[in-house]
Design a protein around this motif. Structure first.
Motif, PDB file in Angstrom:
ATOM      1  N   PRO A 305       0.826  -1.215   0.000  1.00 44.44           N
ATOM      2  CA  PRO A 305       0.000   0.000   0.000  1.00 44.44           C
ATOM      3  C   PRO A 305       0.857   1.261   0.000  1.00 44.44           C
ATOM      4  O   PRO A 305       2.036   1.228   0.377  1.00 44.44           O
ATOM      5  CB  PRO A 305      -0.792  -0.120   1.302  1.00 44.44           C
ATOM      6  N   TYR A 306       0.255   2.356  -0.431  1.00 43.19           N
ATOM      7  CA  TYR A 306       0.933   3.645  -0.331  1.00 43.19           C
ATOM      8  C   TYR A 306       1.161   3.977   1.135  1.00 43.19           C
ATOM      9  O   TYR A 306       0.416   3.503   2.011  1.00 43.19           O
ATOM     10  CB  TYR A 306       0.089   4.742  -0.996  1.00 43.19           C
ATOM     11  N   PRO A 307       2.157   4.770   1.445  1.00 47.61           N
ATOM     12  CA  PRO A 307       2.460   5.074   2.852  1.00 47.61           C
ATOM     13  C   PRO A 307       1.337   5.867   3.514  1.00 47.61           C
ATOM     14  O   PRO A 307       0.628   6.629   2.860  1.00 47.61           O
ATOM     15  CB  PRO A 307       3.742   5.906   2.759  1.00 47.61           C
ATOM     16  N   GLU A 433      -7.119 -17.717   0.027  1.00 51.30           N
ATOM     17  CA  GLU A 433      -7.027 -17.614   1.489  1.00 51.30           C
ATOM     18  C   GLU A 433      -5.594 -17.356   1.935  1.00 51.30           C
ATOM     19  O   GLU A 433      -5.326 -16.424   2.701  1.00 51.30           O
ATOM     20  CB  GLU A 433      -7.553 -18.900   2.124  1.00 51.30           C
ATOM     21  N   THR A 434      -4.649 -18.181   1.467  1.00 51.01           N
ATOM     22  CA  THR A 434      -3.253 -18.009   1.870  1.00 51.01           C
ATOM     23  C   THR A 434      -2.688 -16.693   1.348  1.00 51.01           C
ATOM     24  O   THR A 434      -1.899 -16.035   2.030  1.00 51.01           O
ATOM     25  CB  THR A 434      -2.403 -19.175   1.352  1.00 51.01           C
ATOM     26  N   LEU A 435      -3.115 -16.294   0.157  1.00 50.80           N
ATOM     27  CA  LEU A 435      -2.602 -15.070  -0.459  1.00 50.80           C
ATOM     28  C   LEU A 435      -2.987 -13.837   0.346  1.00 50.80           C
ATOM     29  O   LEU A 435      -2.136 -13.019   0.718  1.00 50.80           O
ATOM     30  CB  LEU A 435      -3.139 -14.959  -1.888  1.00 50.80           C
ATOM     31  N   TRP A 436      -4.285 -13.702   0.630  1.00 50.49           N
ATOM     32  CA  TRP A 436      -4.750 -12.472   1.277  1.00 50.49           C
ATOM     33  C   TRP A 436      -4.469 -12.458   2.769  1.00 50.49           C
ATOM     34  O   TRP A 436      -4.281 -11.383   3.356  1.00 50.49           O
ATOM     35  CB  TRP A 436      -6.227 -12.261   0.981  1.00 50.49           C
ATOM     36  N   LYS A 442       1.000  -8.744   6.858  1.00 48.24           N
ATOM     37  CA  LYS A 442       2.054  -7.752   6.625  1.00 48.24           C
ATOM     38  C   LYS A 442       1.543  -6.320   6.817  1.00 48.24           C
ATOM     39  O   LYS A 442       2.269  -5.443   7.302  1.00 48.24           O
ATOM     40  CB  LYS A 442       2.597  -7.900   5.187  1.00 48.24           C
ATOM     41  N   TYR A 443       0.287  -6.089   6.409  1.00 49.76           N
ATOM     42  CA  TYR A 443      -0.273  -4.734   6.465  1.00 49.76           C
ATOM     43  C   TYR A 443      -1.685  -4.772   7.052  1.00 49.76           C
ATOM     44  O   TYR A 443      -2.664  -4.564   6.349  1.00 49.76           O
ATOM     45  CB  TYR A 443      -0.309  -4.112   5.064  1.00 49.76           C
ATOM     46  N   PRO A 444      -1.808  -5.068   8.348  1.00 53.69           N
ATOM     47  CA  PRO A 444      -3.148  -5.146   8.957  1.00 53.69           C
ATOM     48  C   PRO A 444      -3.894  -3.819   8.861  1.00 53.69           C
ATOM     49  O   PRO A 444      -3.313  -2.750   9.097  1.00 53.69           O
ATOM     50  CB  PRO A 444      -2.843  -5.522  10.416  1.00 53.69           C
ATOM     51  N   THR A 474     -14.609  -5.687   9.155  1.00 54.38           N
ATOM     52  CA  THR A 474     -13.425  -4.836   9.349  1.00 54.38           C
ATOM     53  C   THR A 474     -13.476  -3.638   8.414  1.00 54.38           C
ATOM     54  O   THR A 474     -13.185  -2.505   8.815  1.00 54.38           O
ATOM     55  CB  THR A 474     -12.137  -5.645   9.094  1.00 54.38           C
ATOM     56  N   LEU A 475     -13.859  -3.869   7.167  1.00 55.17           N
ATOM     57  CA  LEU A 475     -13.961  -2.780   6.197  1.00 55.17           C
ATOM     58  C   LEU A 475     -15.105  -1.840   6.561  1.00 55.17           C
ATOM     59  O   LEU A 475     -14.988  -0.621   6.416  1.00 55.17           O
ATOM     60  CB  LEU A 475     -14.166  -3.352   4.795  1.00 55.17           C
ATOM     61  N   GLU A 476     -16.197  -2.399   7.028  1.00 57.85           N
ATOM     62  CA  GLU A 476     -17.339  -1.568   7.419  1.00 57.85           C
ATOM     63  C   GLU A 476     -16.964  -0.654   8.576  1.00 57.85           C
ATOM     64  O   GLU A 476     -17.321   0.533   8.592  1.00 57.85           O
ATOM     65  CB  GLU A 476     -18.513  -2.461   7.804  1.00 57.85           C
TER      66      GLU A 476
END
Length: 668
Positions: A305-307, A433-436, A442-444, A474-476
């Motif tokens: 992701p962008y900083p 599943e493993t990918l995401w 790495k970027y919670p 989580t997104l909501e």
């Protein structure tokens, strides 16, 4: 007295040259075989990987054009942008061939990608071999152990963890395919330079075109040739540019097409989204980040992701330093090489130049997509830098023989580290599943697409609605602006039969996207389940305006008008519309027959019921409706006949109904 001297014959005998050639060929064969085995071991796990929900559906599972090698589909694949992001017909044709022979089984796709990567590894070996031999002829002096140096270049290319994304991601077939033609073009160009045969530029141009038709990233090919010109000490004159005019013209054309398609697909971020200074920072950061990960391939991710802004509303400090550090490190190392001599300077200029040319369009100065960098962009760019690195390792060993063993040990340890990290990285790409989950670890809370796609995986692929809801929620909670997230949450609440909560989520979705057929349709379905017929009809009418041919929608409307509202005229109109859309579906006639019966249009109802019976003569409910209709027309013999047939096929006749028909028959 003159002492006897032994003179070494400078001209090799034919048998000596022959033996040396055999030894060289055997050595190359052994080295290549070893490299191929090691590289395949690193990627063997990918053979059992599954499709992911990150563009694999766009390229394969939901792409209608690759599923039939018909002349019409082939024409579309070769002439259209069928993935709505790139024009890469050769890539799509290769996927179509995979589908033709293996269908939806992912194994064949991964095997194909691994084979292409192994071929590219072999080509890196021969490119390095050709460059080292050409350097000897161009005055670089003797280079010891050329096959081993070329082998190391190929090995590091083959097993570098940064390349896993290009190989273990089916949607990146374009990477391994474009580089295959790209490397063949570079090898042919080296031959052209060394033999000075103008005719060899024809296959160079042809291979460049094939590379471009596999992925537009190949537009930098002419610049890579210029880097080779520098390495091989070609005179910097107009001839170098003139011979490449066709290449630059083709490059400009395909570059324009690629940019236009990316812009049309909204993959190019508005230039005003970031300031000029921020774009410079991103470019400097990426330039260094790719180099750092060449040596330290840690914290790899399929999405970077962008900083985030700091508390003072600024980017992290290292972003401001990055452009200056990138310039200082590059300029400093080039200056150091320049001071050591022309040969060293040319090798360094080739390494940095090849690297820069192959990343310059993806440094995010012009932002493309939501990710600031991607591992796959190292696939070609590392080749020149690794070549330079291997060359200087060899120089160091030759100048300081005492450190030869420690250097070899370091190289061996580094190679083992690359191999084990590479193999582990292929397991990350096993499935969605493993990918995401890896990205989230790495970027919670920073990569929205990771939570969304993981939620989609549990929802669509596994039907694990509680797990899906966890990631959607989580997104909501982060107030996502993705209407699809609220829609998916609404579906989960509907599955749980909490229709009030479902309507709330659909409302939030429609505030962000008021043009969604599915959201109107499913909110209408929720209102239907809640018994709020008027609201359901309102949403169904909204959906109808967006898609007037959706049969599920029309069936739901017909049901409400027929069974809830008792509006038989409206129901008849709906079923007539369904018949117009699909006149072969006799069930629509049956339902319209019921509305006509209830509306007193008995003769028309009989015509509709007979349509059903002509196809399904044992449909007991239809037979009973025919009995009712004939009774209404006082045609009691027919009414009795159809009632008996309905009863024969299992219909439970109401008590007293047969007596009623017999009495009517007797009275007539």
């Amino acid at each position: 007295m003159v002492k006897n001297r032994k003179y070494t014959n400078q001209v090799q005998k034919p048998e000596q040259r022959g033996a040396e050639a055999v030894y060289s060929s055997l050595l190359n064969y052994v080295l290549l075989s070893s490299i191929i085995v090691i590289t395949f071991w690193c990627y063997h796990y990918s053979v059992n990987n599954q499709f992911t929900n990150w563009d694999d559906e766009v390229y394969v599972t939901e792409n209608p054009f690759i599923k039939n090698l018909s002349p019409q589909n082939l024409k579309i694949i070769l002439s259209k942008n069928v993935t709505q992001n790139y024009y890469h017909p050769l890539t799509m044709l290769s996927l179509a061939l995979n589908w033709h022979f293996s269908g939806a089984s992912p194994r064949a796709y991964y095997v194909t990608e691994i084979i292409l990567h192994l071929l590219n590894t072999v080509l890196v070996f021969f490119l390095s071999l050709a460059l080292f031999h050409a350097m000897v002829k161009r005055g670089y002096g003797k280079i010891n152990g050329i096959p081993y140096l070329a082998g190391l270049c190929a090995l590091w290319f083959g097993i570098h963890p940064m390349h896993v994304e290009s190989v273990s991601w089916i949607a990146e077939r374009k990477d391994v395919l474009y580089l295959f033609f790209y490397l063949l073009g570079l090898i042919t160009y080296v031959k052209y330079v060394m033999e000075n045969k103008r005719s060899l530029m024809v296959p160079v141009v042809f291979l460049f075109l094939l590379s471009l038709l596999s992925k537009p990233m190949a537009v930098v090919f002419p610049f890579s040739l210029l880097a080779i010109d520098v390495l091989l000490k070609r005179k910097m004159e107009w001839k170098l540019l003139l011979e490449k005019i066709p290449l630059f013209a083709i490059s400009a054309l395909f570059g324009y097409i690629a940019y236009t398609l990316q812009e049309e697909g909204n993959a190019i971020t508005s230039f005003h989204a970031f300031t000029l200074m921020q774009r410079v920072m991103f470019a400097g950061y990426n330039y260094l980040a790719y180099l750092i990960k060449l040596f330290v391939p840690s914290h790899l991710s399929s999405f970077y992701p962008y900083p985030e802004f700091t508390a003072s509303n600024r980017f992290p400090t290292y972003f401001y330093i990055a452009p200056f550090a990138a310039i200082a490190i590059t300029a400093g190392l080039l200056h150091l090489a320049y001071k050591k001599g022309e040969n060293y300077f040319r090798v360094a200029l080739f390494g940095f130049g090849f690297y820069f040319f192959n990343v310059m369009f993806i440094l995010q100065f012009v932002s493309s997509g939501p990710s600031i960098m991607a591992d796959r962009y190292s696939y070609a760019s590392y080749i020149g830098f690794v070549f330079m690195l291997v060359y200087f390792i060899n120089v160091l060993i030759n100048k300081m023989p005492a450190i030869k063993t420690p250097v070899i040990v370091i190289v061996a340890v580094f190679s083992c580290m690359l191999a084990f990290v590479c193999q582990a990285r292929t397991e990350v790409w096993h499935n969605s599943e493993t990918l995401w989950k890896d990205v989230i670890s790495k970027y919670p809370d920073r990569v929205e697409v990771a939570y969304k796609n993981l939620g989609n995986y549990y929802y669509l692929d596994r039907h694990q609605y509680d797990s899906a809801y966890t990631y959607y929620e989580t997104l909501e909670q982060n107030n996502t602006n993705d209407a699809g997230i609220y829609y998916d949450i609404g579906l989960i609440w509907a599955i749980r039969k909490n229709y009030e909560r479902a309507v709330e989520e659909y409302n939030r979705s429609l505030k962000l996207d008021s043009s969604s057929f599915d959201t109107y349709f499913n909110r209408g379905a929720a209102y239907f389940e809640m018994g709020q017929n008027e609201f359901a009809i309102r949403d169904y009418i909204h959906a109808y305006k967006l898609d007037s041919t959706n049969q599920r929608l029309l069936l739901n409307l017909g049901y409400i008008f027929l069974n809830r509202m008792k509006n038989y005229d409206a129901a008849t109109a709906i079923y007539s519309r369904l018949i117009a859309i699909d006149p072969t579906n006799v069930d629509y006639y049956y339902k319209r027959g019921i509305t006509r019966y209830n509306n007193g249009n008995f003769k028309e109802a009989i015509d509709d019921f007979n349509k059903e019976i002509s196809v399904n003569p044992q449909k007991d409910t239809c037979l009973f409706f025919l009995s009712l209709t004939y009774m209404s027309l006082k045609s009691y013999p027919a009414a009795i006949d159809y009632a008996q047939r309905a009863q024969q096929y299992g219909f439970k006749i109401p008590n007293g109904y047969m007596e009623l028909l017999k009495r009517g028959l007797a009275e007539n």
